[in-house]
Design an enzyme around this catalytic site. Structure first.
Site, PDB file in Angstrom:
ATOM      1  N   THR A   1      -8.582  -6.064 -18.356  1.00  0.00           N
ATOM      2  CA  THR A   1      -8.824  -7.326 -17.675  1.00  0.00           C
ATOM      3  C   THR A   1      -7.435  -7.921 -17.524  1.00  0.00           C
ATOM      4  O   THR A   1      -6.460  -7.326 -17.944  1.00  0.00           O
ATOM      5  CB  THR A   1      -9.777  -8.156 -18.572  1.00  0.00           C
ATOM      6  OG1 THR A   1     -11.055  -7.529 -18.573  1.00  0.00           O
ATOM      7  CG2 THR A   1      -9.941  -9.600 -18.178  1.00  0.00           C
TER       8      THR A   1
ATOM      9  N   SER B   1     -19.965 -11.913 -20.677  1.00  0.00           N
ATOM     10  CA  SER B   1     -18.534 -11.583 -20.724  1.00  0.00           C
ATOM     11  C   SER B   1     -17.926 -12.082 -22.030  1.00  0.00           C
ATOM     12  O   SER B   1     -18.517 -12.915 -22.721  1.00  0.00           O
ATOM     13  CB  SER B   1     -17.846 -12.261 -19.537  1.00  0.00           C
ATOM     14  OG  SER B   1     -16.444 -12.171 -19.659  1.00  0.00           O
TER      15      SER B   1
ATOM     16  N   THR C   1     -11.181  -9.831 -13.808  1.00  0.00           N
ATOM     17  CA  THR C   1     -11.374  -8.440 -14.210  1.00  0.00           C
ATOM     18  C   THR C   1     -12.128  -7.605 -13.181  1.00  0.00           C
ATOM     19  O   THR C   1     -12.891  -8.135 -12.369  1.00  0.00           O
ATOM     20  CB  THR C   1     -12.154  -8.390 -15.550  1.00  0.00           C
ATOM     21  OG1 THR C   1     -12.110  -7.073 -16.074  1.00  0.00           O
ATOM     22  CG2 THR C   1     -13.597  -8.816 -15.386  1.00  0.00           C
ATOM     23  N   LEU C   2     -11.892  -6.285 -13.288  1.00  0.00           N
ATOM     24  CA  LEU C   2     -12.744  -5.293 -12.610  1.00  0.00           C
ATOM     25  C   LEU C   2     -13.615  -4.598 -13.656  1.00  0.00           C
ATOM     26  O   LEU C   2     -14.317  -3.649 -13.365  1.00  0.00           O
ATOM     27  CB  LEU C   2     -11.875  -4.248 -11.915  1.00  0.00           C
ATOM     28  CG  LEU C   2     -11.137  -4.674 -10.645  1.00  0.00           C
ATOM     29  CD1 LEU C   2     -10.020  -3.682 -10.328  1.00  0.00           C
ATOM     30  CD2 LEU C   2     -12.091  -4.775  -9.465  1.00  0.00           C
ATOM     31  N   ASN C   3     -13.506  -5.011 -14.905  1.00  0.00           N
ATOM     32  CA  ASN C   3     -14.111  -4.410 -16.098  1.00  0.00           C
ATOM     33  C   ASN C   3     -13.257  -3.247 -16.574  1.00  0.00           C
ATOM     34  O   ASN C   3     -12.300  -3.438 -17.297  1.00  0.00           O
ATOM     35  CB  ASN C   3     -15.575  -4.026 -15.902  1.00  0.00           C
ATOM     36  CG  ASN C   3     -16.233  -3.713 -17.251  1.00  0.00           C
ATOM     37  OD1 ASN C   3     -15.778  -4.197 -18.280  1.00  0.00           O
ATOM     38  ND2 ASN C   3     -17.277  -2.926 -17.254  1.00  0.00           N
TER      39      ASN C   3
ATOM     40  N   GLY D   1      -8.789  -7.743 -22.955  1.00  0.00           N
ATOM     41  CA  GLY D   1      -9.061  -7.049 -24.221  1.00  0.00           C
ATOM     42  C   GLY D   1     -10.532  -6.926 -24.563  1.00  0.00           C
ATOM     43  O   GLY D   1     -10.861  -6.699 -25.734  1.00  0.00           O
TER      44      GLY D   1
HETATM   45  N1  GLY Z   1     -15.561  -6.972 -18.604  1.00  0.00           N
HETATM   46  C1  GLY Z   1     -15.002  -7.617 -19.731  1.00  0.00           C
HETATM   47  C2  GLY Z   1     -15.559  -8.974 -19.964  1.00  0.00           C
HETATM   48  O1  GLY Z   1     -16.077  -9.576 -19.058  1.00  0.00           O
HETATM   49  O2  GLY Z   1     -15.494  -9.492 -21.052  1.00  0.00           O
END
Ligand code: GLY
EC number: 2.3.2.2
Length: 560
Positions: free
Chosen positions: A369, A440, A387-389, A461
């Protein structure tokens, strides 16, 4: 006499914590951006230098990260932003992805009810409806001060001119190459080899950004770009339709706000778990004088770990999209409840996670992220995590639009009790439903001290985001570190399940780990890792700004 000496030591310790620490990071008089790439930080600062505010700089920085840091910066993903205006007004924006209209709880299960490998992580089936473009346009419409073309033109120029590959980026591109080819074939620009110093140009992304500049959100969520996105995802077996894109809206949400001693901490509310979980951790620790225990000392690690263990157990059970589930925040954030949660805690030994309630669920999310922090010359502050994950998301890349698509559907629990690719085992509150947002851990945070803006902080992270942000705040407040020291300091992490204490490779002695093992802590051995990549800004007592750009990445503070 002994008592007097002890009291004297305590007074000296307390005084040390109060003495102002000298900055060791980049210092600026007026405004600053700290982000994962120097190009993005520079563009954000340039926008503020020509009169834009922190919100304008956010739009520019977010889009510049999509160009310069496609690993996590994005148009095809989503994020969260918390702001505090110079007036003291606060707010938060949720531009998290959503499940498509055709989504359903069992969509990643086979006829026997087993999770289908890779379906929620790789390629078109993993993609949630992107929120980033709606997010930046919403910010610009509500709080922006410069015209969109003045903000986006420098980003478009960067995409056309290209971005120089760093050592770290070259390694990342190499390690992902086979996965890019598996998803996209070998004709996209990411199928080739890159070395540090190469320049990658993104003219396709520049064209998409120009459409957004000219047409606002309609340039992405309607018309030609939306048609191309929907057709491409469906051709590749995914679920997103033009209607999904047209219906997507970013949502303003009031942040989670709590006090810790004389700090006021403002962080993201659900569907991010960041603010709630950090609120629980801090309130469970508050009765103890952790500052007197010593930074990363055995006692400090124990206290933090036991608070985190309990908070993550609640996170995994109770939290989900607040538009779909009732979250009992009025109970789980009360001091009475949190005091009860810590009743079994003792410095003599670990509390096994199996003794902490709701022991059937587990969380571990992706590490990829990105976060940026901004303060403008008037004192408006932005903390945003996007993020894109996974790294480069689902790896699905639209060659004509220059966009990577997220694999955020994997942040839902595909099947309560079964781990996703990051070991996440979710509960019912985070099950899949049409138009629902997946839970998330992103924790964009702003901290006030004695009523004044003091810190802007956040990190990537996955599930370690929450503990990394909390430790950075503790480092600054309880252990009197400069912003840069607080960001660089070694970090540790516990998240209830798996019941292991993770340490970064450097900064924790063998003796410390042995002592903790004796007390019943299971230590994660033999895996070198970094925990978070924090980008933060501190407002110094004289009003100047100190950046904390994490040494773990290419992160850079730029100010003027
Ligand atoms: N994809 C990580 C989060 O959203 O925490």
């Amino acid at each position: 006499m002994r008592r007097l000496i002890f009291l004297g030591c305590m007074v000296i310790l307390a005084a040390c914590r109060q003495a102002p620490v000298l900055p060791t990071g980049v210092v600026a008089d007026n405004a600053m951006v700290v982000s994962a790439r120097v190009e993005a930080s520079r563009i954000g600062v340039a926008i503020m230098k020509k009169g834009g505010n922190a919100f304008d700089a956010m739009v520019a920085t977010e889009m510049a990260l999509a160009v310069a840091y496609p690993f996590a910066g994005n148009l095809g993903g989503g994020g969260f932003m918390v702001y505090r205006k110079a007036s003291g007004d606060i707010g938060g924006l949720d531009y998290r992805e959503k499940a498509p209209l055709t989504a359903h709880a069992d969509m990643y299960l086979d006829s026997l009810g087993n999770v289908i490998p890779d379906m929620s992580t790789v390629g078109a089936t993993a993609v949630g409806v992107p929120g980033t473009v709606a997010g930046i346009i919403e910010v610009h419409q509500k709080y922006g001060s410069l015209p969109l073309n003045e903000i986006l033109q420098p980003v478009i120029d960067l995409a056309n001119k290209g971005v120089v590959v760093t050592e770290k980026q070259a390694k990342r591109l190499e390690s992902y190459k086979e996965r890019f080819i598996a998803v996209n074939g070998d004709s996209t620009k990411f199928a080739r080899e890159f070395k540090a110093g190469d320049t990658i140009k993104y003219p396709e992304l520049a064209t998409t950004l120009t459409k957004i500049m000219d047409q606002g959100r309609d340039g992405f969520y309607k018309g030609e770009v939306a048609q191309k996105i929907a057709a491409f995802i469906q051709e590749n077996g995914g679920f997103i339709t033009e209607k999904d894109l047209e219906k997507y809206e970013a949502v303003w949400r009031y942040p989670v706000v709590f006090t810790y001693k004389d700090l006021k901490i403002i962080s993201m509310s659900p569907p991010s778990s960041g603010g709630v979980t950090m609120n629980q951790i801090f309130k469970m620790m508050e009765p103890y004088d952790i500052g007197s225990f010593g930074h990363n000392s055995e006692k400090a690690i124990q206290l933090f770990t036991e608070a985190a263990r309990r908070a993550y157990a609640d996170r995994n059970y109770f939290l989900g999209d607040p538009d779909f589930v009732d979250i009992p925040l009025d109970v789980i954030l009360t001091q009475e409840y949190l005091t009860q949660r810590m009743e079994g805690f003792s410095f003599d030994g670990a509390t096994p996670s199996s003794d902490v309630s709701h022991g059937q669920v587990e969380v571990l999310e992706s590490m990829e992220t990105t976060h940026y922090s901004i303060v403008d010359a008037k004192g408006n502050a932005i903390s945003a995590t996007t993020t894109l994950n996974g790294g480069y998301g689902s790896k699905l890349y639209h060659p004509e639009l220059g966009i990577f698509f997220n694999n955020e559907m994997d942040d839902f629990s595909a099947k309560p009790g079964v781990p996703n690719m990051f070991g996440l085992i979710g509960a019912e509150a985070n099950s899949i439903a049409p138009e629902k947002r997946m839970l998330s851990s992103m924790t964009p945070t702003i901290v006030e001290k004695e009523g004044e803006l003091w810190l802007v902080v956040g990190t990537p992270g996955g599930s370690t985001i929450i503990t990394a942000v909390a430790q950075t705040i503790l480092n600054s407040y309880e252990f009197n570190m400069s912003m840069q020291q607080a960001v660089n300091a070694p970090r540790f992490h516990h998240q209830w399940l798996p019941d292991v204490l993770m340490f970064e490779e450097e900064g924790f002695s063998g003796e410390l780990k042995e002592n903790l093992k004796t007390k019943g802590y299971q230590i994660m051995e033999g895996r070198s890792r970094i925990i978070g990549k924090v980008d933060a800004i501190k407002i110094l007592p004289d009003g100047r700004l100190e950046g904390g750009a994490d040494k773990r990445g290419d992160d850079t503070a730029v100010g003027y």
